[in-house]
Structure formats: C-alpha cells, structure tokens
Design an enzyme around this catalytic site. Structure first.
Site, PDB file in Angstrom:
ATOM      1  N   THR A  74       0.832  -1.206   0.000  1.00 46.06           N
ATOM      2  CA  THR A  74       0.000   0.000   0.000  1.00 46.06           C
ATOM      3  C   THR A  74       0.866   1.256   0.000  1.00 46.06           C
ATOM      4  O   THR A  74       0.640   2.178  -0.791  1.00 46.06           O
ATOM      5  CB  THR A  74      -0.932  -0.011   1.237  1.00 46.06           C
ATOM      6  OG1 THR A  74      -1.765  -1.169   1.162  1.00 46.06           O
ATOM      7  CG2 THR A  74      -1.798   1.231   1.282  1.00 46.06           C
ATOM      8  N   SER A 200       5.221  -6.470  -1.956  1.00 44.51           N
ATOM      9  CA  SER A 200       4.810  -6.625  -0.565  1.00 44.51           C
ATOM     10  C   SER A 200       5.365  -7.936  -0.020  1.00 44.51           C
ATOM     11  O   SER A 200       5.290  -8.976  -0.683  1.00 44.51           O
ATOM     12  CB  SER A 200       3.280  -6.637  -0.478  1.00 44.51           C
ATOM     13  OG  SER A 200       2.873  -6.956   0.827  1.00 44.51           O
ATOM     14  N   THR A 238      13.447   5.478  10.686  1.00 38.08           N
ATOM     15  CA  THR A 238      14.389   4.401  10.993  1.00 38.08           C
ATOM     16  C   THR A 238      13.860   3.083  10.438  1.00 38.08           C
ATOM     17  O   THR A 238      12.691   2.745  10.633  1.00 38.08           O
ATOM     18  CB  THR A 238      14.601   4.303  12.514  1.00 38.08           C
ATOM     19  OG1 THR A 238      15.117   5.554  12.952  1.00 38.08           O
ATOM     20  CG2 THR A 238      15.569   3.189  12.876  1.00 38.08           C
ATOM     21  N   CYS A 326      -9.265  -6.769   1.324  1.00 41.25           N
ATOM     22  CA  CYS A 326      -9.645  -5.426   1.759  1.00 41.25           C
ATOM     23  C   CYS A 326     -11.137  -5.178   1.601  1.00 41.25           C
ATOM     24  O   CYS A 326     -11.668  -4.267   2.197  1.00 41.25           O
ATOM     25  CB  CYS A 326      -8.856  -4.387   0.980  1.00 41.25           C
ATOM     26  SG  CYS A 326      -7.111  -4.792   0.923  1.00 41.25           S
TER      27      CYS A 326
HETATM   28  N1  PLP Z   1      -1.683  -4.508  -4.283  1.00 43.87           N
HETATM   29  C1  PLP Z   1      -2.244  -5.719  -4.459  1.00 43.87           C
HETATM   30  C2  PLP Z   1      -2.480  -6.230  -5.846  1.00 43.87           C
HETATM   31  C3  PLP Z   1      -2.595  -6.493  -3.350  1.00 43.87           C
HETATM   32  O1  PLP Z   1      -3.176  -7.688  -3.521  1.00 43.87           O
HETATM   33  C4  PLP Z   1      -2.366  -5.966  -2.049  1.00 43.87           C
HETATM   34  C5  PLP Z   1      -2.783  -6.739  -0.836  1.00 43.87           C
HETATM   35  O2  PLP Z   1      -3.857  -7.321  -0.801  1.00 43.87           O
HETATM   36  C6  PLP Z   1      -1.757  -4.702  -1.927  1.00 43.87           C
HETATM   37  C7  PLP Z   1      -1.428  -4.013  -3.074  1.00 43.87           C
HETATM   38  C8  PLP Z   1      -1.467  -4.094  -0.579  1.00 43.87           C
HETATM   39  O3  PLP Z   1      -0.292  -4.630  -0.024  1.00 43.87           O
HETATM   40  P1  PLP Z   1      -0.051  -4.537   1.563  1.00 43.87           P
HETATM   41  O4  PLP Z   1      -1.024  -5.472   2.201  1.00 43.87           O
HETATM   42  O5  PLP Z   1       1.373  -4.958   1.736  1.00 43.87           O
HETATM   43  O6  PLP Z   1      -0.261  -3.111   1.944  1.00 43.87           O
END
Ligand code: PLP
Length: 380
Positions: A74, A200, A238, A326
């Site tokens: 994210t 990620s 940090t 999400c």
């Molecule tokens: N982008 C995609 C395609 C994802 O599937 C996700 C997580 O579900 C993210 C971004 C967000 O990553 P993070 O959970 O590390 O913030």
C-alpha cells in the site's frame, strides 16, 4: 491454529516461512542497532539492510540503489502515485478500473484533494486492458501510467510489455503493482519496461508491514515521508530492520524456488478448476484462463452468493475469499468483476481460491468434496 484446516487464501496473505523467521530473529534480539549509527552496532544492522536490498533487487532484476523499503504494498503504491504527481502542474494519471484499492483509492483521493485528473481504463470480459485504449487516453498532461501486473481477485495478467511500448514511445513513466505477481511469475524490470514497481513481503511468505518500491534510476520521485535522510532521502524513518531482513530472505527464497513453485501451483489450480467445473453444475471461471497467476482460481456459482459459500466452507475448515481481503466484511461485490462487465448478481456469486506452497492434492480433493456438499445444500 488447527492444522486440519485448509488455507486457500494466499492472495490475502501467506504464512511466514520458518527460514524467514530464523533470519529475522537475531534482529528482534541481540542485533538491535540503528542502521544510521556509525558505530559497530549500527554497521551490523546496516549490513543486514544492505543484504536485504540486494535480495529484493535480485528478485526483479534491479540495482540495490533502486529499491526503497516501505511499510508494504500500500505504501509503495502511494509513494509511486503521490511521489510522481505532487508538485506537477495539472497532473493527469492513467490507471485501470481493476486496480487494488491501494492504487484506486489513492487515485480517487488525488482527484478529490489533489486536483489530479485520473483516467480509469476499462477492461474486457477477461479483465485485460487494451494497449490502444492507453494510447488514446494519454494527454500532454499525463505524468504517470499505473497498471497492475497481476490481479488479486481473478489472477488475470495485464499486457505490461505492450503497455510499456506505449509509455516508452511517449516518454512517460510506468508504474506497476506487482504485489501478487512476485513469487508466482518471473519478474524483470527491464523486460517489463517499467519505471516503478510495488512489492509486498507478506504475499511471499515474509512478515507483514514490509515491502518496497522499485524506482528506476533517473525517475523523479518526491518523498512523501519527510524526516531523516533514510532510503537516500526518499522515505524517512528508521528502518524496520527485522522486517526488512525477513522480506529480503523471502525474496531470495522466492527467486530460488520460482520454477518449482509455478509447476506445483499450476497443477493444483488446474486440478481444482477441472474438479469444480465437472463436479459442480452451473459454474464458470472468471478471468483469463491462459494469462493468469498460477495459483489463482475465481469461480462464479450461478444463483448462489459467494459470501454464503465462504461462510459454509469456513465452518467445514476451508478458507477462501469472495474477493480482495480489503473488501471482506462489506457486501459490495468485487469491483474487478463489475469492471469485467458482470452483473452485481454474477459478481456476488464469485469465490476465489488462491493456492500456496504448502497446498497439496489432498487439500484440493477435500475442498472439492466439501464444496460439492455445500453447493448441494445451498441449492436444495
Ligand atoms: N496490491 C495488491 C495487488 C494487493 O493484492 C495488495 C494486498 O492485498 C496490496 C497491493 C497491498 O499490499 P499490503 O497489504 O502490503 O499493503
């Protein structure tokens, strides 16, 4: 955790690998220095961060100096988008309608509060963007194109190389969210032709709250977190040394095991797909069958609610998803399936299965048996 349970939701998150935990442990204990300190304690932590940077860079064919550690996918997406448009006069961004909320909601926020114009490219019934639509959407104000590599809901891959040909011709930077692609597809930033790429850690068996943005050398990017000169002044704060070490180790393992993993995941995914299509009536595959993540299977169950299937399967010990993690907890059907032209009813009937490195044929067999029972009960 009850180990009789079957976890088929690896696109939401993956379990931490024991090798990754082992690599992290010293940095949660005795090795506690601040990588910015010049004494021996600091140097030891700095070496660990540098090594991880090398491991992340190697996964995607980048140089270590092109990696910025972030708190996850994210933040990496936010940094790419905000870092490219803030301070630009009349900025215009082109993205797709099927992006993860990390990109979509950032674009919406930039439209609302940042005076940014955003074009959301439509997709076809399989979830793919048409490169000629990208070409047509570009204006003299376009300062960034952001299209994901692999979709988290349906697994469809975007024609990134063709999109990159368009952006390269126009001298525009291309960002891709490769969060779901990492560990499941070979990744090379030069072959893809991208300038920015988000990763990620927790999708590749690393710790949560860790990730990175690749920034091609020479690509201008304004820092969004200001403070110290960490990450070459591009992301202050940090470093989370243990999480970065774990992420690096996860990248090294993902790279070493990629070929084997793809074979393993594809075989299981196909076994599950064939089983569902032959044993459960009125089912169809959502997304593209060929250009697809090897671990992802999204199925529409006509006349049923994905949510009901999910809850009933969970009671029997199988974890799946109705869409991206999400959007769980809300009743809105997947925006990805809606963008693919499905009705709300069709989209609401979808269930996503995402396999992982510990998934087995027995898991798939057991899931098929339970799914048949659940569907029969719900349809009767
Ligand atoms: N982008 C995609 C395609 C994802 O599937 C996700 C997580 O579900 C993210 C971004 C967000 O990553 P993070 O959970 O590390 O913030």
């Amino acid at each position: 955790m009850d180990h009789d349970r079957i976890y088929l939701d690896h696109n939401a998150t993956t379990p931490l690998r024991s090798e990754v935990l082992d690599a992290m442990l010293p940095y949660l204990g005795a090795v506690f220095g601040n990588p910015s300190s010049i004494h021996t304690y600091g140097q030891e932590a700095r070496r660990a961060v540098d090594r991880a940077r090398q491991q992340v860079a190697e996964l995607i064919g980048a140089r270590p100096a092109e990696i910025i550690f972030t708190s996850g996918g994210t933040e990496a997406d936010n940094l790419a988008l905000r870092g490219r448009v803030i301070g630009v006069e009349r900025p215009h961004v082109v993205t797709s309608a099927v992006e993860h909320p990390a990109v979509l909601n950032t674009c919406r926020d930039l439209e609302r509060r940042g005076g940014v114009e955003v074009t959301y490219l439509p997709v076809d019934a399989s979830g793919q963007v048409d490169p000629s639509a990208l070409e047509a959407a570009l204006t003299s104000h376009t300062c960034l194109v952001s299209v994901m590599l692999a979709n988290n809901d349906v697994g469809t891959l975007q024609p990134l190389e063709a999109l990159a040909q368009v952006t390269t011709r126009r001298g525009l930077p291309l960002h891709t969210d490769a969060v779901q692609a990492a560990g499941k597809l070979p990744l090379d930033v030069d072959r893809l032709g991208v300038d920015l790429l988000a990763l990620s850690s927790h999708k590749i068996y690393g710790p949560k709250g860790s990730g990175a943005l690749y920034v091609r050398q020479g690509t201008l990017l304004a820092a969004q977190l200001t403070g110290g000169e960490h990450e070459r002044g591009r992301r202050a704060g940090t470093e989370n040394v243990a999480a970065i070490v774990g992420f690096g180790e996860a990248c090294a393992l993902a790279k070493a095991e990629l070929e084997r993993e793809v074979v393993h995941l594809t075989a299981l995914r196909d076994q599950l797909q064939t089983g569902i299509l032959t044993r459960v009536e009125r089912t169809r595959v959502n997304g593209l069958e060929t250009q697809r993540l090897p671990n992802t299977l999204n199925i529409g169950f006509s006349g049923l609610e994905g949510e009901d299937l999910l809850l009933n399967l969970d009671l029997l010990g199988v974890a799946a998803s109705t869409g991206s993690a999400c959007s769980s907890g809300t009743v809105d059907p997947s925006h990805v399936l809606i963008a693919m032209g499905q009705t709300r009813e069709q989209a609401a009937s979808a269930l996503r299965f995402s396999l992982g490195r510990d998934s087995t044929e027995q898991d798939v067999d057991q899931t098929l048996t339970l799914l048949e029972q659940v569907v029969a009960a719900l349809r009767s």
